[in-house]
Design a protein around this motif. Structure first.
Motif, PDB file in Angstrom:
ATOM      1  N   ALA A 194       0.820  -1.091   0.142  1.00  0.00           N
ATOM      2  CA  ALA A 194      -0.095  -0.034   0.043  1.00  0.00           C
ATOM      3  C   ALA A 194       0.921   1.195   0.076  1.00  0.00           C
ATOM      4  N   LYS A 195       0.446   2.388  -0.564  1.00  0.00           N
ATOM      5  CA  LYS A 195       1.228   3.510  -0.704  1.00  0.00           C
ATOM      6  C   LYS A 195       0.889   4.223   0.543  1.00  0.00           C
ATOM      7  N   SER A 196       1.944   4.866   1.333  1.00  0.00           N
ATOM      8  CA  SER A 196       1.927   5.643   2.252  1.00  0.00           C
ATOM      9  C   SER A 196       0.965   6.966   2.204  1.00  0.00           C
ATOM     10  N   TRP A 197       0.090   7.202   3.304  1.00  0.00           N
ATOM     11  CA  TRP A 197      -0.491   8.381   3.181  1.00  0.00           C
ATOM     12  C   TRP A 197       0.183   9.727   3.527  1.00  0.00           C
ATOM     13  N   ILE A 198       0.038  10.676   2.707  1.00  0.00           N
ATOM     14  CA  ILE A 198       0.665  12.048   2.985  1.00  0.00           C
ATOM     15  C   ILE A 198      -0.299  12.605   3.876  1.00  0.00           C
ATOM     16  N   PRO A 199       0.652  13.066   5.091  1.00  0.00           N
ATOM     17  CA  PRO A 199      -0.162  13.707   6.190  1.00  0.00           C
ATOM     18  C   PRO A 199      -0.764  14.681   5.862  1.00  0.00           C
ATOM     19  N   ASP A 200      -2.142  15.093   6.447  1.00  0.00           N
ATOM     20  CA  ASP A 200      -3.077  16.132   6.140  1.00  0.00           C
ATOM     21  C   ASP A 200      -2.345  17.499   6.357  1.00  0.00           C
ATOM     22  N   ARG A 201      -1.450  17.569   7.168  1.00  0.00           N
ATOM     23  CA  ARG A 201      -0.831  18.914   7.322  1.00  0.00           C
ATOM     24  C   ARG A 201       0.168  19.203   6.130  1.00  0.00           C
ATOM     25  N   ALA A 202       0.426  18.380   5.490  1.00  0.00           N
ATOM     26  CA  ALA A 202       1.513  18.537   4.415  1.00  0.00           C
ATOM     27  C   ALA A 202       0.486  19.039   2.997  1.00  0.00           C
ATOM     28  N   ALA A 203      -0.480  19.100   3.224  1.00  0.00           N
ATOM     29  CA  ALA A 203      -1.254  19.722   1.916  1.00  0.00           C
ATOM     30  C   ALA A 203      -2.242  20.641   2.586  1.00  0.00           C
ATOM     31  N   GLN A 204      -2.181  21.740   1.999  1.00  0.00           N
ATOM     32  CA  GLN A 204      -3.310  22.987   2.097  1.00  0.00           C
ATOM     33  C   GLN A 204      -4.204  23.105   1.151  1.00  0.00           C
ATOM     34  N   LYS A 205      -3.846  22.323  -0.037  1.00  0.00           N
ATOM     35  CA  LYS A 205      -4.782  22.452  -1.036  1.00  0.00           C
ATOM     36  C   LYS A 205      -4.934  20.970  -1.588  1.00  0.00           C
ATOM     37  N   CYS A 206      -5.981  20.722  -2.617  1.00  0.00           N
ATOM     38  CA  CYS A 206      -6.048  19.391  -3.160  1.00  0.00           C
ATOM     39  C   CYS A 206      -4.743  19.176  -4.060  1.00  0.00           C
ATOM     40  N   MET A 207      -4.324  18.055  -4.007  1.00  0.00           N
ATOM     41  CA  MET A 207      -3.056  17.663  -4.733  1.00  0.00           C
ATOM     42  C   MET A 207      -3.484  17.342  -6.250  1.00  0.00           C
ATOM     43  N   ARG A 208      -4.594  17.535  -6.390  1.00  0.00           N
ATOM     44  CA  ARG A 208      -5.072  17.025  -7.876  1.00  0.00           C
ATOM     45  C   ARG A 208      -5.509  18.342  -8.457  1.00  0.00           C
ATOM     46  N   CYS A 209      -6.578  19.087  -7.932  1.00  0.00           N
ATOM     47  CA  CYS A 209      -7.025  20.382  -8.780  1.00  0.00           C
ATOM     48  C   CYS A 209      -6.761  21.597  -8.172  1.00  0.00           C
ATOM     49  N   LEU A 210      -5.896  21.672  -6.881  1.00  0.00           N
ATOM     50  CA  LEU A 210      -5.353  22.652  -6.178  1.00  0.00           C
ATOM     51  C   LEU A 210      -6.506  23.610  -5.521  1.00  0.00           C
ATOM     52  N   ALA A 211      -7.746  22.952  -5.372  1.00  0.00           N
ATOM     53  CA  ALA A 211      -8.588  23.721  -4.637  1.00  0.00           C
ATOM     54  C   ALA A 211      -8.411  23.551  -2.974  1.00  0.00           C
ATOM     55  N   THR A 212      -8.665  24.903  -2.300  1.00  0.00           N
ATOM     56  CA  THR A 212      -8.294  25.025  -1.014  1.00  0.00           C
ATOM     57  C   THR A 212      -9.308  24.273   0.043  1.00  0.00           C
ATOM     58  N   PHE A 213      -8.856  23.586   0.840  1.00  0.00           N
ATOM     59  CA  PHE A 213      -9.557  22.867   1.740  1.00  0.00           C
ATOM     60  C   PHE A 213     -10.208  23.703   2.740  1.00  0.00           C
ATOM     61  N   THR A 214     -11.421  23.523   3.196  1.00  0.00           N
ATOM     62  CA  THR A 214     -12.465  24.171   4.043  1.00  0.00           C
ATOM     63  C   THR A 214     -13.087  23.326   4.992  1.00  0.00           C
ATOM     64  N   GLY A 215     -13.912  24.148   5.749  1.00  0.00           N
ATOM     65  CA  GLY A 215     -14.843  22.909   6.524  1.00  0.00           C
ATOM     66  C   GLY A 215     -15.759  22.245   5.749  1.00  0.00           C
ATOM     67  N   ILE A 216     -16.082  22.634   4.641  1.00  0.00           N
ATOM     68  CA  ILE A 216     -16.855  21.876   3.740  1.00  0.00           C
ATOM     69  C   ILE A 216     -16.442  21.113   2.769  1.00  0.00           C
ATOM     70  N   ASN A 217     -15.219  21.570   2.228  1.00  0.00           N
ATOM     71  CA  ASN A 217     -14.353  20.969   1.212  1.00  0.00           C
ATOM     72  C   ASN A 217     -13.116  20.089   1.995  1.00  0.00           C
ATOM     73  N   ARG A 218     -13.279  19.206   2.302  1.00  0.00           N
ATOM     74  CA  ARG A 218     -12.577  18.412   3.440  1.00  0.00           C
ATOM     75  C   ARG A 218     -11.788  17.519   2.840  1.00  0.00           C
ATOM     76  N   ARG A 219     -10.646  17.301   3.555  1.00  0.00           N
ATOM     77  CA  ARG A 219      -9.379  16.418   2.958  1.00  0.00           C
ATOM     78  C   ARG A 219      -9.951  14.910   3.038  1.00  0.00           C
ATOM     79  N   HIS A 220      -9.254  14.219   2.125  1.00  0.00           N
ATOM     80  CA  HIS A 220      -9.721  12.873   1.922  1.00  0.00           C
ATOM     81  C   HIS A 220      -8.215  12.306   1.415  1.00  0.00           C
ATOM     82  N   HIS A 221      -8.042  10.882   1.403  1.00  0.00           N
ATOM     83  CA  HIS A 221      -6.966  10.182   1.012  1.00  0.00           C
ATOM     84  C   HIS A 221      -7.414   9.363  -0.080  1.00  0.00           C
ATOM     85  N   CYS A 222      -6.535   9.384  -0.970  1.00  0.00           N
ATOM     86  CA  CYS A 222      -6.891   8.254  -2.025  1.00  0.00           C
ATOM     87  C   CYS A 222      -6.171   7.033  -1.462  1.00  0.00           C
TER      88      CYS A 222
END
Length: 233
Positions: free
Chosen positions: A145-173
């Protein structure tokens, strides 16, 4: 890492480890199993580093949460040593003496308190693995399995660069480990080496890759041929 060399000490300590998990303790003692060492390590979680207790046996690695002044443990995770691959990691300003533990279902970083302790853990794990490899068992190729990149290492989506907010949450592929937003994590797929029965969250890039592979295998009117149904002459 505390080395346990006496067979009697190993047997008694295994019982103590079992008892430390309380009524829901896993059965760790089995003929031919020996506790080779134990000690606390820092484990990288999704949000932060947490201290976990690790127990190295000659055939499995067990880690768990620590409660009540290091005397009691909970939520044990048991990993067969034959399924583990180690990867040495460089030191960073905020994290030192770390390495990566790769398994089919989950891969994660751990950190020791010193370089000597790190080398001791890695050497003991690899020594146990070498002993297992000498046994007459069928060896199979393992997918990790791939290791997860920690939440704190990404302030924006690593695919579309959208900023994370309370509604637009972080998820891991679960396929690539990237931190992605709601819109980029709608795909689901079976990942055999993690869970062959439950579709898991994957990002749009991994989902497109999956669709492309299916398309190539299935073929279409443009002349692509069906590899799955073709016969070799």
């Amino acid at each position: 890492m505390d080395a346990l060399v006496s067979e009697y000490q190993n047997r008694q300590r295994i019982k103590e480890v079992e008892n430390s998990f309380g009524p829901s303790a896993p059965q760790l003692f089995t003929p031919g199993r020996f506790l080779k060492g134990e000690g606390p390590l820092m484990k990288q979680g999704r949000k932060k580093w947490e201290q976990k207790m690790f127990f190295l046996f000659n055939d499995i690695l067990v880690y768990s949460s620590i409660i009540m002044n290091n005397r009691w443990h909970k939520n044990p995770k048991i990993i067969p040593l034959k399924d583990i691959m180690l990867d040495d990691m460089e030191d960073f300003d905020d994290v030192k003496h770390q390495w990566l533990i790769c398994t089919p279902c989950k891969s994660f970083h751990v950190s020791a308190s010193s370089d000597e302790e790190k080398k001791s853990w890695m050497q003991h794990i690899e020594a146990c693995q070498q002993t297992l490899l000498q046994e007459p068992v069928l060896q199979t190729k393992t997918t990790y399995a791939k290791s997860w990149i920690p939440d704190r290492a990404a302030q924006k989506c690593m695919r579309c660069l959208a900023t994370f907010t309370g509604i637009n949450r972080r998820h891991h592929c679960r396929k690539c480990g990237f931190v992605v937003c709601n819109a980029c994590s709608k795909g689901r797929a079976l990942i055999e080496h993690i869970d062959p029965n439950k579709p898991l969250r994957i990002c749009k890039a991994c989902n497109k890759m999956k669709d492309d592979q299916t398309f190539r295998l299935r073929g279409d009117s443009s002349g692509l041929w069906d590899e799955a149904s073709s016969d070799e002459e």
